[in-house]
Design an enzyme around this catalytic site. Structure first.
Site, PDB file in Angstrom:
ATOM      1  N   LYS A 117       0.839  -1.209   0.000  1.00 55.70           N
ATOM      2  CA  LYS A 117       0.000   0.000   0.000  1.00 55.70           C
ATOM      3  C   LYS A 117       0.869   1.253   0.000  1.00 55.70           C
ATOM      4  O   LYS A 117       0.585   2.218  -0.708  1.00 55.70           O
ATOM      5  CB  LYS A 117      -0.966  -0.018   1.179  1.00 55.70           C
ATOM      6  CG  LYS A 117      -2.086  -0.999   0.933  1.00 55.70           C
ATOM      7  CD  LYS A 117      -3.094  -1.083   2.041  1.00 55.70           C
ATOM      8  CE  LYS A 117      -4.146  -2.131   1.681  1.00 55.70           C
ATOM      9  NZ  LYS A 117      -4.753  -2.764   2.833  1.00 55.70           N
ATOM     10  N   LYS A 200      -4.855  -9.185  -9.766  1.00 54.16           N
ATOM     11  CA  LYS A 200      -5.731  -9.749  -8.738  1.00 54.16           C
ATOM     12  C   LYS A 200      -7.026  -8.926  -8.654  1.00 54.16           C
ATOM     13  O   LYS A 200      -6.957  -7.690  -8.634  1.00 54.16           O
ATOM     14  CB  LYS A 200      -5.007  -9.701  -7.379  1.00 54.16           C
ATOM     15  CG  LYS A 200      -5.823 -10.307  -6.236  1.00 54.16           C
ATOM     16  CD  LYS A 200      -5.262  -9.948  -4.864  1.00 54.16           C
ATOM     17  CE  LYS A 200      -6.226  -9.052  -4.122  1.00 54.16           C
ATOM     18  NZ  LYS A 200      -6.710  -9.480  -2.839  1.00 54.16           N
ATOM     19  N   LYS A 203     -11.177  -4.609  -4.851  1.00 52.38           N
ATOM     20  CA  LYS A 203     -11.909  -3.334  -4.796  1.00 52.38           C
ATOM     21  C   LYS A 203     -10.967  -2.172  -5.066  1.00 52.38           C
ATOM     22  O   LYS A 203     -11.315  -1.211  -5.734  1.00 52.38           O
ATOM     23  CB  LYS A 203     -12.500  -3.138  -3.391  1.00 52.38           C
ATOM     24  CG  LYS A 203     -13.763  -3.896  -3.127  1.00 52.38           C
ATOM     25  CD  LYS A 203     -14.049  -3.974  -1.628  1.00 52.38           C
ATOM     26  CE  LYS A 203     -13.640  -5.312  -1.072  1.00 52.38           C
ATOM     27  NZ  LYS A 203     -13.774  -5.509   0.366  1.00 52.38           N
TER      28      LYS A 203
HETATM   29  P1  ADP Z   1     -10.217  -6.488  -1.695  1.00 53.37           P
HETATM   30  O1  ADP Z   1      -8.849  -6.818  -2.216  1.00 53.37           O
HETATM   31  O2  ADP Z   1     -11.207  -6.392  -2.788  1.00 53.37           O
HETATM   32  O3  ADP Z   1     -10.229  -5.260  -0.812  1.00 53.37           O
HETATM   33  P2  ADP Z   1     -10.438  -7.931   0.743  1.00 53.37           P
HETATM   34  O4  ADP Z   1      -9.013  -7.632   1.042  1.00 53.37           O
HETATM   35  O5  ADP Z   1     -11.489  -7.203   1.514  1.00 53.37           O
HETATM   36  O6  ADP Z   1     -10.671  -7.705  -0.809  1.00 53.37           O
HETATM   37  O7  ADP Z   1     -10.655  -9.487   0.845  1.00 53.37           O
HETATM   38  C1  ADP Z   1     -11.666 -10.159   1.537  1.00 53.37           C
HETATM   39  C2  ADP Z   1     -11.450 -11.650   1.405  1.00 53.37           C
HETATM   40  O8  ADP Z   1     -11.554 -12.035   0.034  1.00 53.37           O
HETATM   41  C3  ADP Z   1     -10.050 -12.103   1.859  1.00 53.37           C
HETATM   42  O9  ADP Z   1     -10.145 -13.345   2.542  1.00 53.37           O
HETATM   43  C4  ADP Z   1      -9.275 -12.256   0.588  1.00 53.37           C
HETATM   44  O10 ADP Z   1      -8.249 -13.212   0.684  1.00 53.37           O
HETATM   45  C5  ADP Z   1     -10.354 -12.683  -0.408  1.00 53.37           C
HETATM   46  N1  ADP Z   1     -10.037 -12.161  -1.739  1.00 53.37           N
HETATM   47  C6  ADP Z   1     -10.072 -10.875  -2.145  1.00 53.37           C
HETATM   48  N2  ADP Z   1      -9.730 -10.752  -3.425  1.00 53.37           N
HETATM   49  C7  ADP Z   1      -9.455 -12.006  -3.877  1.00 53.37           C
HETATM   50  C8  ADP Z   1      -9.042 -12.538  -5.134  1.00 53.37           C
HETATM   51  N3  ADP Z   1      -8.871 -11.773  -6.200  1.00 53.37           N
HETATM   52  N4  ADP Z   1      -8.853 -13.865  -5.219  1.00 53.37           N
HETATM   53  C9  ADP Z   1      -9.054 -14.667  -4.151  1.00 53.37           C
HETATM   54  N5  ADP Z   1      -9.439 -14.222  -2.946  1.00 53.37           N
HETATM   55  C10 ADP Z   1      -9.648 -12.913  -2.783  1.00 53.37           C
END
Ligand code: ADP
Ligand code: TRP
Length: 336
Positions: A117, A200, A203
């Site tokens: 980040k 990946k 959001k």
């Molecule tokens: P984001 O990256 O969209 O902010 P989060 O960090 O809130 O998502 O992730 C919430 C859950 O979803 C976590 O357990 C994370 O490992 C899973 N997750 C998020 N994006 C992915 C992805 N592209 N592939 C697999 N798992 C994901």
């Protein structure tokens, strides 16, 4: 209180619309685990964590509600699994403070998620830096044995293991009766879902397909998935194709092999097959897979009190467990 033999815990941030990465990387597994560990699944909506990025109170409240509706619509059964707001158990912030006092700066400085980040130019707050400490408190306060997460969260769970050990050692816990218990990671069977640009799905990258996207807006998003420029009817590289990777999430192994053949030959039933056809198929699969959940979601949207009641009831049970752990830790370190 002794530790349960199995307790599943996971959290999800209410920081935006949930997407296919969240579903296949986290939510689907959370919901499946309620059958294996009924009564021992603790899932929470990490609103304290979301404060590291969200600056709009109404948006945060709306996002929390949306996460709750999404889990319930997708099949979370409140009789088998708890679903609560992180902030309804404020004890967790006190444990986070205790943990921060036994955690070296070096451990947090090594966190990939923090470093990524900062590398992206986000000006780090203290909260962002200590994010893994709060996450450790989330896990340890419920005596979790298993933490189902995607790949990106594995390091945070490993840091949690370290913090549990540091706390136990710092306050001289007996070897056979630790104050805090080291949890294990349970990696999702699909720990990596690509976004429409091939990175990946996240959001924060603006490359998501929302779980409940449908109709025209779904078609538009899927239409934007990046592919190479192989002409219609030519062989397509399935293993390098984002559409194929996403389609695979919805296909049985035999169907996947069939689609792979269409890619390899550039033909389906004798007709030319191209990315447009693959995208159309993906739209159909997404619509179909979430059709029942979409209907349940509409019902839940019409009954916000029902959703709120689930959150409150779950928080009551979670809070009992949390208070008991916090008591143990307070005694261990000499607070009151
Ligand atoms: P984001 O990256 O969209 O902010 P989060 O960090 O809130 O998502 O992730 C919430 C859950 O979803 C976590 O357990 C994370 O490992 C899973 N997750 C998020 N994006 C992915 C992805 N592209 N592939 C697999 N798992 C994901
Ligand atoms: N950091 C997790 C994420 O961004 C959310 C989270 C907060 C979490 N506390 C947790 C996940 C405890 C598992 C266990 O996805």
């Amino acid at each position: 209180m002794s530790r349960p033999t199995a307790r599943v815990l996971s959290g999800i941030q209410p920081s935006g619309q949930l997407h296919l990465g969240n579903y296949f990387g986290a939510i689907a597994q959370h919901i499946a685990l309620q059958e294996r560990y009924p009564g021992e699944c603790f899932y929470f909506i990490a609103d304290y964590h979301a404060l590291t990025t969200v600056r709009d109170a109404d948006a945060l409240r709306a996002n929390v509600h949306d996460v709750a509706v999404t889990y319930l619509a997708l099949g979370l059964d409140p009789e088998k699994a708890l679903l609560f707001r992180q902030s309804d158990v404020p004890e967790v912030t006190e444990l986070a403070w205790m943990l921060s006092c036994v955690t070296g700066m070096g451990l947090l400085e090594r966190a990939h998620s923090y470093k990524d980040k900062v590398a992206k130019g986000i000006r780090p707050s203290v909260g962002l830096f200590t994010y893994p400490v709060l996450m450790a408190a989330d896990i340890l306060i419920y005596d979790a044995t298993v933490v189902p997460v995607g790949k990106d969260q594995v390091q945070h769970v490993e840091m949690t293991q370290d913090m549990a050990t540091h706390f136990n050692e710092a306050f001289g816990a007996p070897k056979d009766a630790p104050y805090l218990h080291r949890p294990e990671v349970l990696l999702s069977p699909t720990p990596y879902v690509p976004g429409i640009d091939g990175n990946k799905m996240s959001k924060s990258y603006g490359n998501t397909i929302p779980i409940f996207a449908s109709g025209k807006s779904l078609k538009k998003i899927v239409g934007r998935i990046v592919t190479d420029s192989t002409p219609l009817g030519e062989p397509l590289p399935a293993d390098r194709c984002n559409v194929f990777a996403l389609l695979s999430l919805f296909l049985e192994p035999s169907e996947r092999e069939e689609v792979r053949t269409w890619y390899r030959t550039g033909r389906r039933n004798g007709e030319p097959f191209g990315y447009g056809h693959a995208k159309k198929l993906l739209v159909e699969k997404i619509e179909e897979h979430f059709a029942a959940a979409r209907a349940r979601r509409a019902e839940l949207e019409a009954d916000p009190d029902r959703v709120e009641a689930v959150l409150r009831r779950s928080a009551e049970r979670a809070r009992q467990v949390a208070s008991s752990t916090l008591d143990r830790c307070r005694r261990a370190c000499g607070i009151r």
